[in-house]
Enzyme design. Structure first.
Site, PDB file in Angstrom:
ATOM      1  N   LYS A  22      -1.756  28.386  -9.033  1.00 48.21           N
ATOM      2  CA  LYS A  22      -0.338  28.450  -9.450  1.00 48.21           C
ATOM      3  C   LYS A  22      -0.175  27.804 -10.824  1.00 48.21           C
ATOM      4  O   LYS A  22       0.445  28.377 -11.725  1.00 48.21           O
ATOM      5  CB  LYS A  22       0.525  27.702  -8.443  1.00 48.21           C
ATOM      6  CG  LYS A  22       1.937  27.413  -8.911  1.00 48.21           C
ATOM      7  CD  LYS A  22       2.794  26.720  -7.864  1.00 48.21           C
ATOM      8  CE  LYS A  22       2.620  25.243  -7.844  1.00 48.21           C
ATOM      9  NZ  LYS A  22       3.391  24.514  -8.885  1.00 48.21           N
ATOM     10  N   ASN A  23      -0.770  26.605 -10.995  1.00 50.12           N
ATOM     11  CA  ASN A  23      -0.530  25.859 -12.232  1.00 50.12           C
ATOM     12  C   ASN A  23      -1.383  26.325 -13.406  1.00 50.12           C
ATOM     13  O   ASN A  23      -1.269  25.780 -14.502  1.00 50.12           O
ATOM     14  CB  ASN A  23      -0.713  24.360 -11.978  1.00 50.12           C
ATOM     15  CG  ASN A  23       0.400  23.827 -11.084  1.00 50.12           C
ATOM     16  OD1 ASN A  23       1.395  24.509 -10.843  1.00 50.12           O
ATOM     17  ND2 ASN A  23       0.209  22.640 -10.544  1.00 50.12           N
ATOM     18  N   PRO A 122      11.810  14.160 -16.922  1.00 48.73           N
ATOM     19  CA  PRO A 122      12.311  14.336 -18.299  1.00 48.73           C
ATOM     20  C   PRO A 122      11.475  15.351 -19.088  1.00 48.73           C
ATOM     21  O   PRO A 122      10.357  15.685 -18.684  1.00 48.73           O
ATOM     22  CB  PRO A 122      12.175  12.941 -18.900  1.00 48.73           C
ATOM     23  CG  PRO A 122      11.147  12.254 -18.078  1.00 48.73           C
ATOM     24  CD  PRO A 122      11.230  12.832 -16.700  1.00 48.73           C
TER      25      PRO A 122
HETATM   26  C1  EPZ Z   1       2.337  19.723 -14.030  1.00 44.92           C
HETATM   27  O1  EPZ Z   1       3.677  19.307 -14.132  1.00 44.92           O
HETATM   28  C2  EPZ Z   1       2.233  20.454 -12.695  1.00 44.92           C
HETATM   29  N1  EPZ Z   1       3.142  21.583 -12.673  1.00 44.92           N
HETATM   30  C3  EPZ Z   1       2.582  19.497 -11.556  1.00 44.92           C
HETATM   31  O2  EPZ Z   1       2.353  20.213 -10.342  1.00 44.92           O
HETATM   32  C4  EPZ Z   1       1.635  18.304 -11.608  1.00 44.92           C
HETATM   33  O3  EPZ Z   1       2.012  17.377 -10.614  1.00 44.92           O
HETATM   34  C5  EPZ Z   1       1.730  17.628 -12.990  1.00 44.92           C
HETATM   35  O4  EPZ Z   1       1.444  18.595 -14.026  1.00 44.92           O
HETATM   36  C6  EPZ Z   1       0.735  16.474 -13.139  1.00 44.92           C
HETATM   37  O5  EPZ Z   1      -0.557  16.930 -12.923  1.00 44.92           O
HETATM   38  C7  EPZ Z   1       2.807  22.721 -13.310  1.00 44.92           C
HETATM   39  O6  EPZ Z   1       1.765  22.825 -13.935  1.00 44.92           O
HETATM   40  C8  EPZ Z   1       3.774  23.861 -13.188  1.00 44.92           C
HETATM   41  P1  EPZ Z   1       3.446  16.164 -16.503  1.00 44.92           P
HETATM   42  P2  EPZ Z   1       4.240  18.660 -15.503  1.00 44.92           P
HETATM   43  O7  EPZ Z   1       4.226  16.541 -17.692  1.00 44.92           O
HETATM   44  O8  EPZ Z   1       3.565  19.285 -16.652  1.00 44.92           O
HETATM   45  C9  EPZ Z   1       6.257  12.531 -17.429  1.00 44.92           C
HETATM   46  C10 EPZ Z   1       2.861  21.022  -8.191  1.00 44.92           C
HETATM   47  O9  EPZ Z   1       3.081  20.487  -7.097  1.00 44.92           O
HETATM   48  N2  EPZ Z   1       6.857  13.328 -18.495  1.00 44.92           N
HETATM   49  O10 EPZ Z   1       1.958  16.077 -16.598  1.00 44.92           O
HETATM   50  O11 EPZ Z   1       5.720  18.685 -15.464  1.00 44.92           O
HETATM   51  C11 EPZ Z   1       6.594  13.065 -16.049  1.00 44.92           C
HETATM   52  O12 EPZ Z   1       7.857  12.622 -15.628  1.00 44.92           O
HETATM   53  C12 EPZ Z   1       3.470  20.448  -9.459  1.00 44.92           C
HETATM   54  O13 EPZ Z   1       2.140  22.054  -8.342  1.00 44.92           O
HETATM   55  C13 EPZ Z   1       7.803  12.733 -19.314  1.00 44.92           C
HETATM   56  O14 EPZ Z   1       8.141  11.562 -19.135  1.00 44.92           O
HETATM   57  O15 EPZ Z   1       3.768  17.173 -15.332  1.00 44.92           O
HETATM   58  C14 EPZ Z   1       5.474  12.513 -15.213  1.00 44.92           C
HETATM   59  O16 EPZ Z   1       5.761  11.183 -14.842  1.00 44.92           O
HETATM   60  C15 EPZ Z   1       4.307  19.219  -9.183  1.00 44.92           C
HETATM   61  N3  EPZ Z   1       8.362  13.458 -20.309  1.00 44.92           N
HETATM   62  C16 EPZ Z   1       4.289  12.525 -16.171  1.00 44.92           C
HETATM   63  O17 EPZ Z   1       4.827  12.654 -17.489  1.00 44.92           O
HETATM   64  C17 EPZ Z   1       8.002  14.769 -20.535  1.00 44.92           C
HETATM   65  O18 EPZ Z   1       8.536  15.372 -21.486  1.00 44.92           O
HETATM   66  C18 EPZ Z   1       3.317  13.659 -15.946  1.00 44.92           C
HETATM   67  O19 EPZ Z   1       4.052  14.833 -15.905  1.00 44.92           O
HETATM   68  C19 EPZ Z   1       7.030  15.353 -19.690  1.00 44.92           C
HETATM   69  C20 EPZ Z   1       6.477  14.610 -18.687  1.00 44.92           C
END
Ligand code: EPZ
Length: 417
Positions: A22-23, A122
């Site tokens: 999916k991801n 965020p």
């Molecule tokens: C991706 O989400 C995945 N989703 C998530 O999978 C996965 O949990 C996550 O990466 C971490 O591996 C998809 O790929 C569609 P991040 P993403 O940006 O990119 C913070 C699932 O169950 N952050 O790596 O949104 C955020 O809040 C889903 O399949 C900011 O603060 O995750 C988090 O604490 C759930 N500001 C951390 O970074 C931003 O602008 C990591 O999030 C972006 C992120």
């Protein structure tokens, strides 16, 4: 809301096939906005989040179709760089379209994305990175991005965000000059996206490392017809934990065990036999395992946050203590209160869950609040005494294709209610 009814204690036996991740598919679909021809993605399932992403592409003027398990996406006719509010609010991946739409149209309007509800999600890092490439951003809930042109930049990420890394790679592909992303995410889904874009003529180096360099090109012109995304490592891990929690013996085909080493290291020798081949994992459980000690979720190659809830569910039935620290999201222990209804012994201390295993879990009426905690509840219900009812199946089917059918084929007593 449809539900699952599971009568626990059946051992899982047999073979299960896991398809494309999916991801991985979600950013690949977004990257098609950079192309003026159709591409076929092999080995795809029609899971919930992918369907929403495809509806967003359609609302932009793009087209898609399935032929069996091949998903064809054609964004040559995309003409509206305006992300639809309602659909965008359904999935986090809608934010992945900002970069490619900006690269193609020099403007995009959007709303803040949706996604699983485990705390604040965020998008400031996405917007900051796009600004460094030359975008002007206005609005808050309703966002408007404009760019005369996109120019390469050196961007250091405060956190190795998966989505931010993907967004900036897609935006900088067609930017003028060189972009360097420092502290980039190293997840396999990033390497998959870069492999796809490089086959199209992009010039991306360093995928899978914490420093990715993109030399912008005018256009992506290598017309490829098909691309095979990587297999879903989180789905593979989920079936591994379901097998262990029922004391079963399962072969998971399509698995790339190199993407699941953090889980394999944790369960190996803990009363289970594992054999690894290039495209399958064979797992045989030989009894109730011991507590797993301390585990912290963190960016790849550490233990993945998306397997945290499934692992927590499995840990509830082990002989001994497991402590899980959630190192990626602020509030991803929603599953704990549901598992306590099954007699699980869990104590949440900030971003740590302390689990004292007991193999006396019983069925209960449960609710899946997000995709991965829903998967964890299924794992727990499969191993518990008696009947469990899990509502919120739509949430689980956002990322797990026909999970009820696959588990039934493995011998689970499971029905859709
Ligand atoms: C991706 O989400 C995945 N989703 C998530 O999978 C996965 O949990 C996550 O990466 C971490 O591996 C998809 O790929 C569609 P991040 P993403 O940006 O990119 C913070 C699932 O169950 N952050 O790596 O949104 C955020 O809040 C889903 O399949 C900011 O603060 O995750 C988090 O604490 C759930 N500001 C951390 O970074 C931003 O602008 C990591 O999030 C972006 C992120």
């Amino acid at each position: 809301m449809s539900k699952l009814i599971i009568n626990g204690k059946n051992k899982l036996y047999g073979k299960v096939d896991v398809k494309s991740a999916k991801n991985a598919i979600l950013p690949l679909i977004a990257s098609c906005v950079l192309l003026d021809f159709e591409v076929g993605f092999l080995n795809c399932n029609e899971i919930g989040d992918v369907s929403v992403m495809l509806d967003i592409i359609k609302s932009l003027g793009g087209k898609y179709r399935y032929e069996g398990d091949t998903l064809f996406v054609d964004c040559s006719s995309v003409y509206i760089p305006e992300l639809p509010c309602e659909l965008s609010k359904k999935i986090r991946a809608s934010v992945f379209l900002l970069g490619p739409l900006l690269a193609r149209f020099r403007k995009v309007s959007a709303v803040t994305p949706g996604g699983c509800n485990f705390g604040e999600r965020p998008i400031g890092m996405h917007l900051d990175g796009l600004k460094m490439l030359g975008a002007e951003v206005s609005g808050s809930e309703h966002l408007y991005l404009r760019a005369e042109k996109l120019t390469g930049a050196k961007i250091e990420l405060p956190f190795p965000s998966v989505g931010v890394t993907e967004n900036l790679i897609m935006a900088s592909c067609l930017a003028e000059g060189e972009t360097v992303i420092i502290n980039s995410a190293k997840e396999p889904e990033i390497a998959c996206l870069c492999s796809f874009l490089n086959r199209l003529g992009a010039k991306i180096y360093g995928a899978g490392t914490s420093r990715i360099t993109v030399h912008g090109v005018k256009k992506l012109t290598n017309k490829i017809s098909y691309f095979k995304p990587i297999t879903d490592r989180i789905e593979v891990g989920t079936y591994m934990l379901a097998t262990l929690n029922t004391g079963g013996e399962v072969e998971i085909s399509g698995a790339n065990f190199l993407h699941n080493t953090s889980l394999i290291k944790k369960i190996y020798n803990n009363t289970c036999k594992i054999s690894l081949e290039s495209d399958k994992i064979y797992l045989k459980c030989c009894g109730v395992g011991n507590g797993l000690g301390f585990i912290k979720t963190a960016p790849y190659p550490s233990f993945p946050t998306d397997l945290q809830s499934p692992l927590l569910a499995y840990a509830c039935s082990l002989n001994g203590k497991t402590v899980i620290e959630e190192g990626v999201f602020k509030n991803r222990f929603a599953i704990a209160n549901e598992l306590k209804k099954m007699n699980a012994n869990i104590y949440i201390d900030g971003n740590r869950a302390v689990i004292n295993g007991t193999n006396r879990l019983h069925g209960a009426v449960l609710n899946a609040s997000d995709l991965r905690s829903g998967a964890g509840l299924i794992i727990s219900a499969l191993g518990a005494e008696g009947v469990s009812e899990i509502s919120g199946l739509e949430v689980i089917e956002r990322g797990y294709f026909e999970i009820d059918k696959k588990l039934k084929q493995l011998g689970a007593d499971i029905t859709k209610g």
